[in-house]
Design a protein around this motif. Structure first.
Motif, short mmCIF file in Angstrom:
data_model
loop_
_atom_site.label_atom_id
_atom_site.label_comp_id
_atom_site.label_asym_id
_atom_site.label_seq_id
_atom_site.Cartn_x
_atom_site.Cartn_y
_atom_site.Cartn_z
N GLY A 276 0.79 -1.22 0.00
CA GLY A 276 0.00 0.00 0.00
C GLY A 276 0.82 1.27 0.00
N ALA A 277 2.15 1.14 0.04
CA ALA A 277 3.02 2.32 0.00
C ALA A 277 2.96 2.90 -1.41
N GLY A 278 2.93 4.20 -1.50
CA GLY A 278 2.80 4.80 -2.82
C GLY A 278 3.61 6.06 -3.00
N GLY A 279 3.58 6.55 -4.21
CA GLY A 279 4.29 7.76 -4.57
C GLY A 279 4.24 7.94 -6.07
N TRP A 280 5.06 8.84 -6.58
CA TRP A 280 5.07 9.17 -8.00
C TRP A 280 6.36 8.67 -8.65
N MET A 281 6.22 8.06 -9.84
CA MET A 281 7.37 7.57 -10.60
C MET A 281 7.25 8.08 -12.04
N HIS A 282 8.40 8.31 -12.66
CA HIS A 282 8.41 8.70 -14.07
C HIS A 282 7.98 7.49 -14.90
N TYR A 283 7.17 7.74 -15.92
CA TYR A 283 6.63 6.64 -16.72
C TYR A 283 7.70 5.79 -17.40
N SER A 284 8.88 6.36 -17.66
CA SER A 284 9.93 5.60 -18.35
C SER A 284 10.50 4.48 -17.48
N LEU A 285 10.22 4.49 -16.19
CA LEU A 285 10.70 3.44 -15.29
C LEU A 285 9.73 2.26 -15.22
N LEU A 286 8.57 2.40 -15.86
CA LEU A 286 7.52 1.39 -15.76
C LEU A 286 7.32 0.65 -17.07
N SER A 287 6.88 -0.58 -16.97
CA SER A 287 6.64 -1.44 -18.13
C SER A 287 5.23 -2.01 -18.08
N GLY A 288 4.64 -2.22 -19.23
CA GLY A 288 3.33 -2.85 -19.32
C GLY A 288 3.39 -4.36 -19.13
N VAL A 289 4.59 -4.93 -19.03
CA VAL A 289 4.74 -6.37 -18.80
C VAL A 289 4.16 -6.68 -17.42
N ARG A 290 3.25 -7.64 -17.37
CA ARG A 290 2.57 -7.96 -16.12
C ARG A 290 3.35 -8.98 -15.31
N THR A 291 3.58 -8.63 -14.07
CA THR A 291 4.20 -9.53 -13.11
C THR A 291 3.34 -9.58 -11.86
N VAL A 292 3.57 -10.60 -11.05
CA VAL A 292 2.87 -10.74 -9.78
C VAL A 292 3.88 -11.07 -8.69
N LEU A 293 3.49 -10.86 -7.47
CA LEU A 293 4.30 -11.18 -6.31
C LEU A 293 3.65 -12.35 -5.59
N VAL A 294 4.41 -13.40 -5.33
CA VAL A 294 3.89 -14.58 -4.64
C VAL A 294 3.69 -14.22 -3.17
N ASP A 295 2.47 -14.43 -2.67
CA ASP A 295 2.09 -14.06 -1.31
C ASP A 295 2.06 -15.24 -0.34
N GLN A 296 2.31 -16.42 -0.83
CA GLN A 296 2.22 -17.63 0.00
C GLN A 296 3.53 -18.38 -0.09
N ASP A 297 4.07 -18.80 1.06
CA ASP A 297 5.35 -19.51 1.04
C ASP A 297 5.17 -20.92 0.49
N MET A 298 6.13 -21.33 -0.34
CA MET A 298 6.15 -22.64 -0.98
C MET A 298 4.84 -22.91 -1.72
N LEU A 299 4.44 -21.92 -2.52
CA LEU A 299 3.20 -22.00 -3.31
C LEU A 299 3.35 -23.05 -4.41
N PRO A 300 2.48 -24.07 -4.42
CA PRO A 300 2.57 -25.08 -5.48
C PRO A 300 2.13 -24.51 -6.84
N LEU A 301 2.95 -24.75 -7.86
CA LEU A 301 2.59 -24.42 -9.24
C LEU A 301 2.04 -25.69 -9.85
N LEU A 302 0.78 -25.67 -10.23
CA LEU A 302 0.07 -26.87 -10.66
C LEU A 302 -0.01 -26.98 -12.18
N ARG A 303 -0.10 -28.23 -12.66
CA ARG A 303 -0.19 -28.50 -14.10
C ARG A 303 -1.49 -27.94 -14.70
#
Length: 173
Positions: free
Chosen positions: A92-119
């Motif tokens: 929830g921390a926020g602020g302002w960044m120049h647009y050139s530092l950002l990418s439209g490539v979507r990533t996520v952050l894993v929120d659960q330890d040892m999260l199983p990746l399923l077939r």
């Protein structure tokens, strides 16, 4: 008289922009569009650079509050002003960044330890790999409850509730 009316209208528009740009202004509606890009707000992006300064306001003259040091970290854009984007992170921390530092490539952050990746997107599916909490993964397709992610050569399906960087109702093909 016209000059006074024009100034009042300009001031009203400026105040509406300022009020809508701060976290205390309330939640941002998903139907809102950015004034600069006309893209939906809020929306998710990722950090393109290895280092990204987060500032108190939308200009180089504003103080740097902190610096992101992980390339690919997912961020949510909540407002736009010229070449600047107001972002917030998973905490929830926020602020302002120049647009050139950002990418439209979507990533996520894993929120659960040892999260199983399923077939397949089912709880009874074969476990292909496991991801530690805090891993940044590339986001693939998403169903109403599941998303396919990829990190360090491993990929698989995970529940949406176990990652940050995708909306609960978001569908991706």
């Amino acid at each position: 008289m016209r000059a006074v009316l024009r100034r009042c209208a300009t001031l009203a528009i400026f105040l509406l922009f300022i009020i809508g740009s701060f976290p205390w202004a309330g939640p941002v509606q998903a139907t809102e569009r950015g004034r600069v890009t006309n893209l939906p707000l809020p929306r998710y992006v990722s950090l393109k650079a290895t280092l990204g300064n987060v500032r108190r306001g939308p200009s180089l003259s504003h103080r740097i509050d902190w610096v992101y040091t992980r390339r690919g970290v997912p961020l949510q854009i909540t407002a736009e002003f010229g070449h600047w984007r107001q972002v917030r992170d998973r905490d929830g921390a926020g602020g302002w960044m120049h647009y050139s530092l950002l990418s439209g490539v979507r990533t996520v952050l894993v929120d659960q330890d040892m999260l199983p990746l399923l077939r397949a997107p089912r709880t009874d599916s074969e476990v292909l790999a496991k991801a530690e909490i805090g891993v940044i993964a590339r986001l693939g397709e998403c169903t109403p409850d599941w998303c396919r992610i990829e990190a360090d050569g491993g990929s698989g399906w995970v529940p949406k509730t176990a990652i940050w960087g995708v909306d609960p109702d978001e569908i991706r093909e």
